[in-house]
Design a protein around this motif. Structure first.
Motif, PDB file in Angstrom:
ATOM      1  N   GLY A  55      15.907  13.741 -13.592  1.00  0.00           N
ATOM      2  CA  GLY A  55      15.404  14.939 -12.941  1.00  0.00           C
ATOM      3  C   GLY A  55      14.475  15.745 -13.819  1.00  0.00           C
ATOM      4  N   GLN A  56      14.060  15.140 -14.897  1.00  0.00           N
ATOM      5  CA  GLN A  56      13.143  15.817 -15.794  1.00  0.00           C
ATOM      6  C   GLN A  56      11.849  16.134 -15.053  1.00  0.00           C
ATOM      7  OE1 GLN A  56      11.292  13.298 -18.687  1.00  0.00           O
ATOM      8  NE2 GLN A  56      11.093  14.932 -20.184  1.00  0.00           N
ATOM      9  N   SER A  57      11.328  17.294 -15.334  1.00  0.00           N
ATOM     10  CA  SER A  57      10.100  17.689 -14.653  1.00  0.00           C
ATOM     11  C   SER A  57       8.924  16.922 -15.218  1.00  0.00           C
ATOM     12  CB  SER A  57       9.856  19.182 -14.843  1.00  0.00           C
ATOM     13  OG  SER A  57       8.538  19.501 -14.427  1.00  0.00           O
ATOM     14  N   PRO A  58       8.097  16.421 -14.343  1.00  0.00           N
ATOM     15  CA  PRO A  58       6.890  15.758 -14.823  1.00  0.00           C
ATOM     16  C   PRO A  58       5.911  16.721 -15.473  1.00  0.00           C
ATOM     17  CG  PRO A  58       6.977  15.748 -12.426  1.00  0.00           C
ATOM     18  CD  PRO A  58       8.272  16.331 -12.900  1.00  0.00           C
ATOM     19  N   ILE A  70       5.565   4.032 -16.479  1.00  0.00           N
ATOM     20  CA  ILE A  70       6.758   3.596 -15.751  1.00  0.00           C
ATOM     21  C   ILE A  70       7.997   4.228 -16.358  1.00  0.00           C
ATOM     22  CG2 ILE A  70       8.194   1.608 -15.201  1.00  0.00           C
ATOM     23  CD1 ILE A  70       5.576  -0.052 -15.173  1.00  0.00           C
ATOM     24  N   TRP A  71       8.019   4.211 -17.637  1.00  0.00           N
ATOM     25  CA  TRP A  71       9.156   4.777 -18.358  1.00  0.00           C
ATOM     26  C   TRP A  71       9.298   6.259 -18.024  1.00  0.00           C
ATOM     27  CZ3 TRP A  71       8.685   6.559 -24.042  1.00  0.00           C
ATOM     28  CH2 TRP A  71       9.909   7.061 -24.479  1.00  0.00           C
ATOM     29  N   ALA A  72       8.184   6.978 -18.108  1.00  0.00           N
ATOM     30  CA  ALA A  72       8.236   8.414 -17.880  1.00  0.00           C
ATOM     31  C   ALA A  72       8.630   8.736 -16.441  1.00  0.00           C
ATOM     32  CB  ALA A  72       6.879   9.036 -18.214  1.00  0.00           C
ATOM     33  N   LEU A  73       8.063   7.996 -15.513  1.00  0.00           N
ATOM     34  CA  LEU A  73       8.395   8.251 -14.109  1.00  0.00           C
ATOM     35  C   LEU A  73       9.854   7.919 -13.820  1.00  0.00           C
ATOM     36  CD1 LEU A  73       5.195   6.921 -12.305  1.00  0.00           C
ATOM     37  CD2 LEU A  73       5.897   9.299 -12.635  1.00  0.00           C
ATOM     38  N   THR A  76      12.548  10.859 -32.016  1.00  0.00           N
ATOM     39  CA  THR A  76      12.049  11.761 -31.004  1.00  0.00           C
ATOM     40  C   THR A  76      13.168  12.343 -30.182  1.00  0.00           C
ATOM     41  OG1 THR A  76      11.845  10.022 -29.370  1.00  0.00           O
ATOM     42  CG2 THR A  76       9.935  10.423 -30.776  1.00  0.00           C
ATOM     43  N   GLY A  77      14.326  11.735 -30.271  1.00  0.00           N
ATOM     44  CA  GLY A  77      15.432  12.196 -29.466  1.00  0.00           C
ATOM     45  C   GLY A  77      15.334  11.732 -28.029  1.00  0.00           C
ATOM     46  N   LEU A  78      14.275  11.016 -27.738  1.00  0.00           N
ATOM     47  CA  LEU A  78      14.124  10.519 -26.383  1.00  0.00           C
ATOM     48  C   LEU A  78      14.883   9.223 -26.227  1.00  0.00           C
ATOM     49  CD1 LEU A  78      10.349  11.169 -25.938  1.00  0.00           C
ATOM     50  CD2 LEU A  78      12.184  12.262 -24.662  1.00  0.00           C
ATOM     51  N   PRO A  79      15.320   8.993 -25.037  1.00  0.00           N
ATOM     52  CA  PRO A  79      16.024   7.734 -24.815  1.00  0.00           C
ATOM     53  C   PRO A  79      15.069   6.575 -24.913  1.00  0.00           C
ATOM     54  CG  PRO A  79      15.610   8.847 -22.742  1.00  0.00           C
ATOM     55  CD  PRO A  79      15.167   9.781 -23.846  1.00  0.00           C
ATOM     56  N   SER A  80      15.628   5.433 -25.185  1.00  0.00           N
ATOM     57  CA  SER A  80      14.797   4.243 -25.162  1.00  0.00           C
ATOM     58  C   SER A  80      14.292   4.032 -23.757  1.00  0.00           C
ATOM     59  CB  SER A  80      15.608   3.024 -25.601  1.00  0.00           C
ATOM     60  OG  SER A  80      15.991   3.163 -26.942  1.00  0.00           O
TER      61      SER A  80
END
Length: 361
Positions: A157-160, A147-150, A229-233
DNA sequence: TAGGCCATCTGGTCCT
DNA sequence: AGGACCAGATGGCCTA
């Protein structure tokens, strides 16, 4: 006092049971220190055959409640205080057994329902295998990540097809699950290192990743922070699957204004408003990468990792992106046979039907 | 054999 | 009173 001691005391505080145990000369009426030696219906299978109880139709009174007093003295009259309890008569005992039996059946049914829902959830995860079933906790973790990734795909707009997507999917998953996901998604060359790196991270102090449920260390917390990771929560708590699938409803609305899970509690669950819109072009998740040279493969995929994957596919043999291609790959590259495209990435109409089933329940 | 996962039983609490 | 939900406890099964 230990839990076991508490349980023992609680059980032994049941008058009828106490009576029953004494009537059996301490022989197997109750197996303390282990699971109670009960039949399939628990207490219902013991306590039978006590002629003493049978004769006690009158309500006998005894005291109960003081943990310190009396429970250890077998021969002395226990000094009990507190509210008096009526001793179990035969009729009371029967009622208790019947009630307990019904409650057990309900609880079993409830847990089966929960497991059924988990199974439905497994089937809409990016990786579904009948033989390699995800554990409950891993299913929930992967669902959260999915869910988070989608939602990240929709939001930014990140590419899956990006590694970030894969990274989010594998976040906090155990190594076997990460491998399974990697096998399903046909990861590119650098991804395994990333996964290993993730799993090498120390357990977080927050969330459920830190070994809850007996999970080995190396899991990241699912909620809270995702450090380094630099990724958002993850939008945990601000976006739920139904929102993702109904994104049109929230178009242009920032996450902060989305209904929170609180708003979707059992009392306030928004009604399911018909078939779900196609969530995403999920076929794009079937990543086809350039086949690495043997050298690159060994460099990027340590042999121990390669051996742990179902099979690393050379892209030159890869099929078309999308379900068909995945089916092709699954059979060609010896992925578990029951991992199939529609199981891994169900087409929208299947998701809609499955979700409809969930909502209608 | 230890650890992970699971099903089940159980008692407590809350709600209707 | 009874049902739903929950968490603790326990034993079984499986695997590394």
């Amino acid at each position: 006092m230990s839990k076991r001691g508490e349980v023992s005391e609680l059980v032994s505080s049941l008058g009828w049971l106490e009576e029953d145990m004494s009537s059996q000369d301490g022989e197997g009426g109750l197996e303390m220190g282990g699971r109670y030696s009960l039949g399939p219906e628990g207490l219902g299978s013991i306590g039978q055959g006590s002629e003493d109880i049978e004769d006690q139709e009158e309500e006998d009174i005894y005291n109960d409640g003081d943990e310190e007093a009396g429970m250890d003295a077998e021969n002395e009259a226990p000094k009990r205080r507190g509210p008096k309890k009526k001793k179990m008569t035969r009729a009371r005992q029967e009622r208790f057994k019947a009630r307990r039996s019904k409650a057990n059946a309900r609880e079993r049914s409830r847990m089966h329902g929960l497991n059924d829902a988990l199974e439905v959830l497994r089937k809409v995860m990016p990786c579904y295998s009948k033989t390699q079933k995800l554990s409950k906790i891993e299913t929930l973790r992967l669902a959260h990540n999915y869910i988070w990734a989608l939602s990240e795909v929709l939001e930014s707009g990140q590419s899956p097809e990006s590694h970030g997507f894969i990274e989010m999917l594998c976040k906090g998953l155990s190594q076997p699950t990460s491998n399974l996901v990697a096998g399903c998604l046909q990861l590119g060359p650098s991804a395994p290192l990333m996964i290993n790196k993730l799993d090498e991270k120390p357990c977080g102090a927050l969330g459920v990743g830190g070994g809850v449920g007996g999970q080995p260390c190396g899991h990241q917390p699912l909620s809270g922070h995702y450090p380094s990771t630099g990724l958002p929560s993850p939008p945990y708590g601000s976006l739920e699957a139904s929102h993702l699938l109904h994104m049109k409803s929230f178009k242009g609305v920032p996450y902060e204004q989305h209904p929170s899970p609180k708003d979707c509690s059992s009392n306030g669950t928004p009604p399911y408003d018909g078939p779900l819109t196609p969530p995403l072009s999920i076929s794009s998740n079937f990543i086809l990468k350039q086949e690495p040279s043997p050298h690159e493969a060994e460099r990027n995929y340590p042999s121990h990792y390669l051996s742990s994957l179902p099979h690393y596919p050379p892209s030159s043999l890869g099929g078309l992106p999308g379900p068909q291609g995945y089916l092709f790959q699954a059979s060609r590259y010896e992925l578990p046979l029951d991992i199939q495209a529609f199981d891994s990435f169900p087409p929208p109409h299947m998701i809609a039907s499955q979700m409809g089933t969930i909502y209608s329940e």
